[in-house]
Design an enzyme around this catalytic site. Sequence first.
Site, PDB file in Angstrom:
ATOM      1  N   ARG A  59       0.777  -1.159   0.022  1.00  0.00           N
ATOM      2  CA  ARG A  59      -0.104  -0.117   0.011  1.00  0.00           C
ATOM      3  C   ARG A  59       0.885   1.325   0.086  1.00  0.00           C
ATOM      4  O   ARG A  59       0.556   2.346  -0.606  1.00  0.00           O
ATOM      5  CB  ARG A  59      -0.983  -0.016   1.221  1.00  0.00           C
ATOM      6  CG  ARG A  59      -1.682   1.315   1.175  1.00  0.00           C
ATOM      7  CD  ARG A  59      -2.919   1.253   2.171  1.00  0.00           C
ATOM      8  NE  ARG A  59      -2.930   0.449   3.434  1.00  0.00           N
ATOM      9  CZ  ARG A  59      -2.552   1.010   4.527  1.00  0.00           C
ATOM     10  NH1 ARG A  59      -1.796   2.300   4.559  1.00  0.00           N
ATOM     11  NH2 ARG A  59      -2.038   0.159   5.647  1.00  0.00           N
ATOM     12  N   TYR A 112     -16.698  14.345 -16.002  1.00  0.00           N
ATOM     13  CA  TYR A 112     -17.582  12.972 -15.821  1.00  0.00           C
ATOM     14  C   TYR A 112     -18.551  13.003 -14.571  1.00  0.00           C
ATOM     15  O   TYR A 112     -17.985  13.420 -13.665  1.00  0.00           O
ATOM     16  CB  TYR A 112     -16.247  11.925 -15.527  1.00  0.00           C
ATOM     17  CG  TYR A 112     -16.708  10.374 -14.926  1.00  0.00           C
ATOM     18  CD1 TYR A 112     -17.596   9.703 -16.146  1.00  0.00           C
ATOM     19  CD2 TYR A 112     -16.315   9.798 -14.084  1.00  0.00           C
ATOM     20  CE1 TYR A 112     -18.038   8.448 -15.651  1.00  0.00           C
ATOM     21  CE2 TYR A 112     -16.838   8.568 -13.777  1.00  0.00           C
ATOM     22  CZ  TYR A 112     -17.583   7.816 -14.669  1.00  0.00           C
ATOM     23  OH  TYR A 112     -17.851   6.602 -14.323  1.00  0.00           O
ATOM     24  N   ASP A 184      -8.177  17.193 -15.584  1.00  0.00           N
ATOM     25  CA  ASP A 184      -8.326  15.662 -16.011  1.00  0.00           C
ATOM     26  C   ASP A 184      -7.819  15.388 -17.426  1.00  0.00           C
ATOM     27  O   ASP A 184      -8.458  15.829 -18.199  1.00  0.00           O
ATOM     28  CB  ASP A 184      -9.735  15.311 -15.620  1.00  0.00           C
ATOM     29  CG  ASP A 184      -9.970  13.988 -15.802  1.00  0.00           C
ATOM     30  OD1 ASP A 184      -9.313  13.355 -16.706  1.00  0.00           O
ATOM     31  OD2 ASP A 184     -10.632  13.449 -15.156  1.00  0.00           O
ATOM     32  N   LYS A 209      -8.691   4.218 -19.299  1.00  0.00           N
ATOM     33  CA  LYS A 209      -9.006   4.705 -20.567  1.00  0.00           C
ATOM     34  C   LYS A 209      -7.852   4.511 -21.465  1.00  0.00           C
ATOM     35  O   LYS A 209      -7.164   3.391 -21.582  1.00  0.00           O
ATOM     36  CB  LYS A 209      -9.447   6.161 -20.634  1.00  0.00           C
ATOM     37  CG  LYS A 209     -10.479   6.223 -19.480  1.00  0.00           C
ATOM     38  CD  LYS A 209     -12.006   5.321 -19.730  1.00  0.00           C
ATOM     39  CE  LYS A 209     -13.023   5.499 -18.798  1.00  0.00           C
ATOM     40  NZ  LYS A 209     -12.913   5.296 -17.596  1.00  0.00           N
TER      41      LYS A 209
END
Length: 393
Positions: A59, A112, A184, A209
Amino acid sequence: MSELKNVGFDSKCVHAGIKDYEFGPVVTPIYQTSTFKFKSVDHGAALFKGEEDGYIYTRMKNPTVEAMEQAIAGLENGYKGLGCGSGMAAIHTVFQTLLNSGDHVICSKAVYGPTATLLTTVFSRFGVKTTFVNTSDLEQIKNAINENTKLIYVETPGNPTLEITDIEEVAKIAHKHNLVFAVDNTFMSPALQRPLDLGADIVVHSLTKFLNGHADVVAGIIVVKNEEMYSKMRKVLNQNGGVIDPFNAFLVHRGLKTLSLRMERHSRNAEKIAKFLEEHPAVEWVVFPGLESHPQYEIAKKQHKDCGGMISFELKGGIEAGKKVMNSVKLCQLAVSLGGVESLIQHPASMTHASMGKEQREAAGITDGLVRLSVGIENVDDLIADLKQALEN
Ligand code: LCS
């Protein structure tokens, strides 16, 4: 990365982030381990104190993840990247790091759906206020700034209206007012647009994407410009736990190798399809950054290297005609997401942007009849034939 400074973007895509590993593999191995052994108690303590560099727990840091992060940071001309479990995890981490109760954000209207909803339904509960503006209109941004504004958050081109914001000009406004400016860059990828070079402070991506490009991973990344921002973000990501896992990081890193090639093909195919749609009698309008009819065509020419693979259009028969086309395509797949090698078609008002609600969608210019097409890398004549039969059946 230093040896890659003087090579072209295509070469960077192939080689970025790859280091020397045991046994000499030419790609980064998948270090599928949750934890790493310490040589001694003192060694473990020194790693935790940051006195020695190394790996503790996945992590916090993992070699496969780190390689992918370095590769994308290199492609964006950034300092370092932070791999996240999804694009939304990346966006959430940016907001969590930068915003406190009482702060104000200016956000593009066309984003989005869940990005807008995250601000209006989650961060609003913690006292963060958001003003959504059309960020392609700089006056609207200037007018929205108040004494509590901390962040300007822009998605460009915006999902799904493909509205384009002038990154260089927004950076000037943001820095004049000491605001952080995040972009973004999911729709363009660093192959076609590099917001940090244009003055942005932070870039986020849905790696799901174009960067991964093969519709088999959900992941995200944040790329920052300096150590100060990096260590702030890393602490928050370590606490919220929204990290990417090594296998997905490996797949993304593999996808990057063909990013440049894919973006070129997405752009050429989309350009031909946008022209075909624009000339088709059943089509009311088409929005595509490579068409002169795009309202921000001049900005697109200035800040994009090529036109990308995303097209939005509406048919003369509105939503009913749009539904018929979406139900009739055979080669294009009816599915959300975008940026993969396969062409995908979807209906934002009832799918990706349903969570926004009709009022906010309409304010953002997302009509009920808007159809979004993510153009893949198939043979373009096959794609046009597929759309033609769907439009004319
Ligand atoms: N930013 C943009 C511009 C996006 O299009 C998406 C997802 C995200 C962030 C969030 O990334 P994720 O968490 O899904 O990795 N966009 C989607 C879309 O248009 N269809 O399905 C997902």
